[in-house]
Write a protein that holds these residues in place. Sequence first.
Motif, short mmCIF file in Angstrom:
data_model
loop_
_atom_site.label_atom_id
_atom_site.label_comp_id
_atom_site.label_asym_id
_atom_site.label_seq_id
_atom_site.Cartn_x
_atom_site.Cartn_y
_atom_site.Cartn_z
N SER A 109 -8.81 14.12 5.36
CA SER A 109 -7.93 12.96 5.40
C SER A 109 -6.84 12.68 5.96
CB SER A 109 -8.39 11.84 4.28
OG SER A 109 -10.09 11.58 4.37
N PHE A 110 -5.70 13.86 5.37
CA PHE A 110 -4.45 14.07 5.25
C PHE A 110 -4.15 14.48 6.70
CE2 PHE A 110 -3.58 15.26 0.70
CZ PHE A 110 -3.96 13.80 0.63
N THR A 155 -9.66 -1.86 -5.20
CA THR A 155 -7.73 -1.08 -3.79
C THR A 155 -8.53 -1.66 -2.64
OG1 THR A 155 -7.43 0.14 -5.53
CG2 THR A 155 -6.38 -0.06 -3.39
N PHE A 210 0.33 -1.66 -0.14
CA PHE A 210 0.39 0.22 0.56
C PHE A 210 0.58 0.89 0.16
CE2 PHE A 210 -3.88 -2.87 0.57
CZ PHE A 210 -4.99 -2.01 -0.74
N PHE A 227 -13.17 4.34 4.02
CA PHE A 227 -12.06 4.60 4.74
C PHE A 227 -11.59 4.87 6.53
CE2 PHE A 227 -9.54 6.26 0.93
CZ PHE A 227 -8.53 5.49 0.57
N PHE A 251 -7.61 6.31 10.78
CA PHE A 251 -8.96 6.15 9.85
C PHE A 251 -9.97 6.56 10.26
CE2 PHE A 251 -4.88 5.09 7.24
CZ PHE A 251 -5.55 5.33 6.49
N VAL A 302 -5.43 12.05 9.58
CA VAL A 302 -4.42 10.91 9.64
C VAL A 302 -3.13 11.12 10.08
CG1 VAL A 302 -3.07 8.51 8.39
CG2 VAL A 302 -5.90 8.94 7.83
N MET A 350 -1.07 5.58 3.03
CA MET A 350 -1.10 6.07 4.38
C MET A 350 -1.48 4.58 4.99
SD MET A 350 0.03 8.79 5.03
CE MET A 350 0.28 8.63 6.70
N ILE A 351 -2.32 3.79 4.37
CA ILE A 351 -2.44 2.60 4.87
C ILE A 351 -0.69 1.72 5.32
CG2 ILE A 351 -3.16 0.41 4.88
CD1 ILE A 351 -5.68 2.04 3.79
N ASP A 393 -3.53 8.81 -1.90
CA ASP A 393 -2.62 9.60 -1.31
C ASP A 393 -2.48 8.27 0.38
OD1 ASP A 393 -0.14 11.21 -1.51
OD2 ASP A 393 -1.19 12.34 -2.25
N THR A 394 -4.31 8.70 0.68
CA THR A 394 -4.66 8.48 1.62
C THR A 394 -4.21 6.76 1.78
OG1 THR A 394 -6.75 9.57 1.56
CG2 THR A 394 -6.63 8.24 3.41
N PHE A 395 -4.56 6.08 0.49
CA PHE A 395 -4.30 4.35 0.60
C PHE A 395 -2.95 4.26 1.01
CE2 PHE A 395 -8.11 4.08 -2.23
CZ PHE A 395 -8.77 2.42 -2.05
N PHE A 453 -0.94 11.19 13.11
CA PHE A 453 -0.08 10.77 13.54
C PHE A 453 1.73 11.59 14.39
CE2 PHE A 453 3.22 8.99 10.40
CZ PHE A 453 4.06 7.85 10.78
N THR A 492 2.04 3.31 5.12
CA THR A 492 3.22 4.22 5.87
C THR A 492 2.73 3.94 7.62
OG1 THR A 492 2.90 5.77 4.61
CG2 THR A 492 3.50 6.30 6.76
N LEU A 493 1.36 3.57 8.16
CA LEU A 493 1.04 3.29 8.98
C LEU A 493 1.57 2.07 9.82
CD1 LEU A 493 -1.96 5.21 9.47
CD2 LEU A 493 0.04 6.55 10.62
N PHE A 498 -2.54 4.36 16.02
CA PHE A 498 -2.82 5.07 15.04
C PHE A 498 -3.44 4.73 13.40
CE2 PHE A 498 1.42 5.22 17.21
CZ PHE A 498 1.78 6.94 17.07
N VAL A 499 -3.74 3.72 13.48
CA VAL A 499 -4.65 3.45 12.54
C VAL A 499 -6.21 3.41 12.32
CG1 VAL A 499 -5.97 1.88 10.90
CG2 VAL A 499 -3.38 1.86 11.12
#
Lengths: 475, 475, 475
Positions: free
Chosen positions: B92-93, C228, A83, B229, B83, B96, A231-232, A227-229, B100, A234-235, B78-79
């Motif tokens: 969303s940025f 996705t 991801f 999400f 989310f 998340v 972050m899955i 970009d949100t995907f 973070f 990343t986290l 974190f998730v």
Amino acid sequence: LTQPPPWGINTNIRLTLPVVCFVWQIAMIILFGVFIRYDEESDAHWVETKAHDNITSDIENDFYFRYPSFQDVHVMIFVGFGFLMTFLKRYSFGAVGFNFLIASFGLQWALLMQGWFHSLDPQTGKIFIGIESLINADFCVAGCLIAYGAVLGKVSPVQLLVMTLFGVTLFAVEEYIILNLLHARDAGGSMVIHTFGGYYGLSISRVLYRPNLHQSKRMQGSVYHSDTFAMIGTLFLWMFWPSFNSAITDHGDGQHRAVINTYLGLASTVLTTVAISSLSQKTGKLDMVHIQNSTLAGGVALGTAAEFMISPYGALIVGFFCGIISTMGYIFISPFLEKTLKIQDTCGIHNLHAMPGVIGGIVGAITAAAASESVYGKQGLINTFDFTGDFKDRTVLTQGGYQAAGMCVSIVFGVVGGAIVGSILKLPIWGDPADQNCFDDEVYWELPDEEEEHQGSIPPILEYNNHMIHKQQDL
Amino acid sequence: LTQPPPWGINTNIRLTLPVVCFVWQIAMIILFGVFIRYDEESDAHWVETKAHDNITSDIENDFYFRYPSFQDVHVMIFVGFGFLMTFLKRYSFGAVGFNFLIASFGLQWALLMQGWFHSLDPQTGKIFIGIESLINADFCVAGCLIAYGAVLGKVSPVQLLVMTLFGVTLFAVEEYIILNLLHARDAGGSMVIHTFGGYYGLSISRVLYRPNLHQSKRMQGSVYHSDTFAMIGTLFLWMFWPSFNSAITDHGDGQHRAVINTYLGLASTVLTTVAISSLSQKTGKLDMVHIQNSTLAGGVALGTAAEFMISPYGALIVGFFCGIISTMGYIFISPFLEKTLKIQDTCGIHNLHAMPGVIGGIVGAITAAAASESVYGKQGLINTFDFTGDFKDRTVLTQGGYQAAGMCVSIVFGVVGGAIVGSILKLPIWGDPADQNCFDDEVYWELPDEEEEHQGSIPPILEYNNHMIHKQQDL
Amino acid sequence: LTQPPPWGINTNIRLTLPVVCFVWQIAMIILFGVFIRYDEESDAHWVETKAHDNITSDIENDFYFRYPSFQDVHVMIFVGFGFLMTFLKRYSFGAVGFNFLIASFGLQWALLMQGWFHSLDPQTGKIFIGIESLINADFCVAGCLIAYGAVLGKVSPVQLLVMTLFGVTLFAVEEYIILNLLHARDAGGSMVIHTFGGYYGLSISRVLYRPNLHQSKRMQGSVYHSDTFAMIGTLFLWMFWPSFNSAITDHGDGQHRAVINTYLGLASTVLTTVAISSLSQKTGKLDMVHIQNSTLAGGVALGTAAEFMISPYGALIVGFFCGIISTMGYIFISPFLEKTLKIQDTCGIHNLHAMPGVIGGIVGAITAAAASESVYGKQGLINTFDFTGDFKDRTVLTQGGYQAAGMCVSIVFGVVGGAIVGSILKLPIWGDPADQNCFDDEVYWELPDEEEEHQGSIPPILEYNNHMIHKQQDL
């Protein structure tokens, strides 16, 4: 939209991809049949082993020490790496899907390669595998997935499989040299995984340089949801990195300490990444590329030293500088690499893996050289650095030197190995996309008909247009 | 779209954000250097400790009791929290990303604050940390992330960092009072985490009341994919809540029982949430806001009692009522809070954390007061309520009273602390967005150019327009 | 868009859904009150049990053997199954949300049903639950979620709850017959979970056949981001399947071996799935449907044999063929089932669960029949197949026969049970959607106003239109 795509027959992989998959998978089955067996802790004879070794409880099986970490590492490999690379607007299928494919092949090949080099039983000629083997296979695969980041969107799945075949092979050799011959410690793989994987990918990308890649520029950015995907990814990488760095360290304090150090180092990295990212924009806005990637640099850089007594503040310091260096890498070094050295690095693995990996190797060497009995205790020092057998007389200073030597080995294997493999991948037989079709899932995936998606929102506009048509007709 | 945004220089955080990040991170490094050390189970001397304490196996290291739960809690922080807050169409940025950032800072500060209050070694003046410290740091951060939910989209990242600095500080003090002085039990933090965090956030939101927030109304809803999400957050919170409530309970039956109770309570909550949500719409349709949030209320409300012998059906009953109350909160109480009390609660934390937290505190007090030797066994009662040392003569009735007192402490700390911190955050120096720019990532993030996203779908429309132009030209 | 939807009052579930949720949840509370208690490892008396049984450490509590696997299974049930079904362009809420609802109800009912059949204490009349009960409840629910896959988008949530009520009931009975009466082994549920669940869903779908389903064809595809999202489900199922197949196997080597086998089998499946998928398209492009589903077939097919000494290459071979068969199922068998047998299988559970489940049953029977003391060791053979008590004289050949018999039982229960339940679900009282409104969240969910989503991108077009209006006005 219904016209045939402008790229030619060369991206047709209907022959090569199935053939490679079938032949290699059959080869795996045969080689596993010949070489791979359950180790004594996963064999049904375990009940006898227990009795023989006076093990009082099933919980002493290594499975219970390592399985939770293994599952976290497994998530990092498939969801984390997969991801993280979905950030491109139209390459999510390729990011997640090809990552899935090459990791699934790579882990089988890794069990064999690592088995031959590290644990081939001389008497039976067999490789005995258990939970630690699975973790090591996932680790080995990680090196190749890092390399994938450099060429994301520019290669065919067949090329990726070839890259993985050779990558795993090179990995097993350099790992053998670094861990067994040099007897360096590298539990989380700053050197063995990240430095090697980073330079392997960059070197391949250099050889495959595409001067006209700008023709795909329209596909090279992200969109809001991609970009949100990402972050899955990343986290899950960030959260489970403590498991990554502790998965194969010593039972007890070794695993415990590696978790604490990685946890702290990563937290520190987030703050300096945000700081530099904000500094880099006129109004202090943050850049998702930095947040997605540089926040992980602290985990990479603690791959060697996490199991050492680097101390909590030491871990924070490593994370501190890695956040800065990695983010500045995205801002200054990546453009330089592309323009001057002709290295096109899609995901910026130089900033996320190569540089922090080298820092991790150096930190590891220094921390090892500075180790002392007063800090570790006499037995603790022996345990941590495994000063036993042939290495029982090694001093910490010597150890520091061998750590540094290990880092050089990983760089050399990455650069030279990547150059050779890159040359193989340059052959015009692998079905890679044209310069104007890079970063586009259209090339290798059946894509859903997107018109439908906007069904809900387009009508008002069409209605508007219809309205205008009526107006026009009135005219 | 290419014009400069209408908000002024005041959202420019290019100076404040990097300065806060750097200075605070450097302060953390210094304070960690002075105070934080590995505890005996994560120190290389563990081999000596083992010998000294006659510990026969490495598996007795607390790491193996708590690490799987820790990793689940880490994912929730974190998730899960991150989310859950992505439901807004264009935040969303921020959801998340800022989650973070503040969690990464908060956990470092929490290790220090909780260390000073709970585990400062009087002889050495050091704080010794291990896996349980990491869990507690994550817990402490959870309180601040809850508070973030109330002000989501209306504050700058600098304000969030300030809110976290004070939030963690207040948390450590109220936790010390509740757990150490009052000797209340609160393993999953119904009081210490959720009640405190909820009222802290609501109180801050009250002070930061924006009468003209309706100017951002266009940004306040969700879109289809942002709701999807958010379900990632919901589910990871829901699934791992048993780990949350059991992460620091007693080894053995304590952890085991807390898991069962939380698992059951949460399942029950889902059914009543769905029932009330369906009842609230003319045709029985479900509302994603309820499914995303109220389904979690049962886990919050079992934060205190999960480790007690509340019995499986008791856990179901708690979940049953929490689903009802939380969902009705979204339908009736949130609008009331906004109109009458001027509390703008973006995520509805009053319904998800504050109210269920208070319920959890009450349930805990009643369950403690009703405990008996016949149900717990003599030693079981002592172990569960830790009736040892200074508290060895405490009766269950007294314990119930102290539990109730603990809940009051958490409310007072939340409300008063939030009011004070809110006043600080009201200063016009933090770069918060204008009323018409709330809930918009545009303010603090470099956003991808969205025109590209619709490249696939817009052409037919543009084509249509072109067609019309030609028609016009014909005219 | 503001008009009332074209479907009638029949999808109004404002009465039925809340009533079913409330009544059933209250019934659960009463039945739990009467029957369910903590087992001795989760009861506060555990401290006495420990002393009585000479258990030296809390780590011997079954909790520590199974909790990490339980959490992984839990993720598979809620995120895995839930997100796997989000692939449809407008049914993500129904996929994740209804999955959440029926799993939450099902696990409670499963604890009761499985308790009555497997662990009702004859003396006290109580069911004592612990961590293994929770895993088994999740397993039981999995059978119903598989069945949901066949009718996804075509039924109301009330129908799903009814389907789950009967599904769990049937599951508990067939499980009792297969595991207890026939004494077959099926740790990962190839037969008990996948074969039963698969045929149960297909049979229901057959009874609910909709000849005019093509009227919903516009909703039946995916969009880029929904595909996705579905990969999140795929990957969490794939990664955690080793935990699924090992969660309730024997402590020690049993769990260890089941993990290794499943890990390997799944890796092998990915390669053959990719190969067949690529072969099926003119230019070798991959199909997301295959990657999302068929890659999991190897895990299904190892549900029975994973705990046996099938050997690593044996696991690879099983995965190899399952990838091929499952993918070819999507290409050839699904269309045949729909056209000829009138089975409309939304997610293709026949290819992912039913067929691989049957293969798993056969593989299990053969592997059991071929077991030998030389491979397992004398005690290992007894442990693995539980040849104790009434079954201490059973031979491996007989065991193989009973395994095969077990598979037949699961098919019969699935087909016949599904036919009966399907007939109940055919009653015109459940609020299911009309043929033209299938696969549409609009029916049961309050959807966000999508116009807003394109706010960022539409203006330029509207601007264009405005421009044209001016031009027109000039005309």
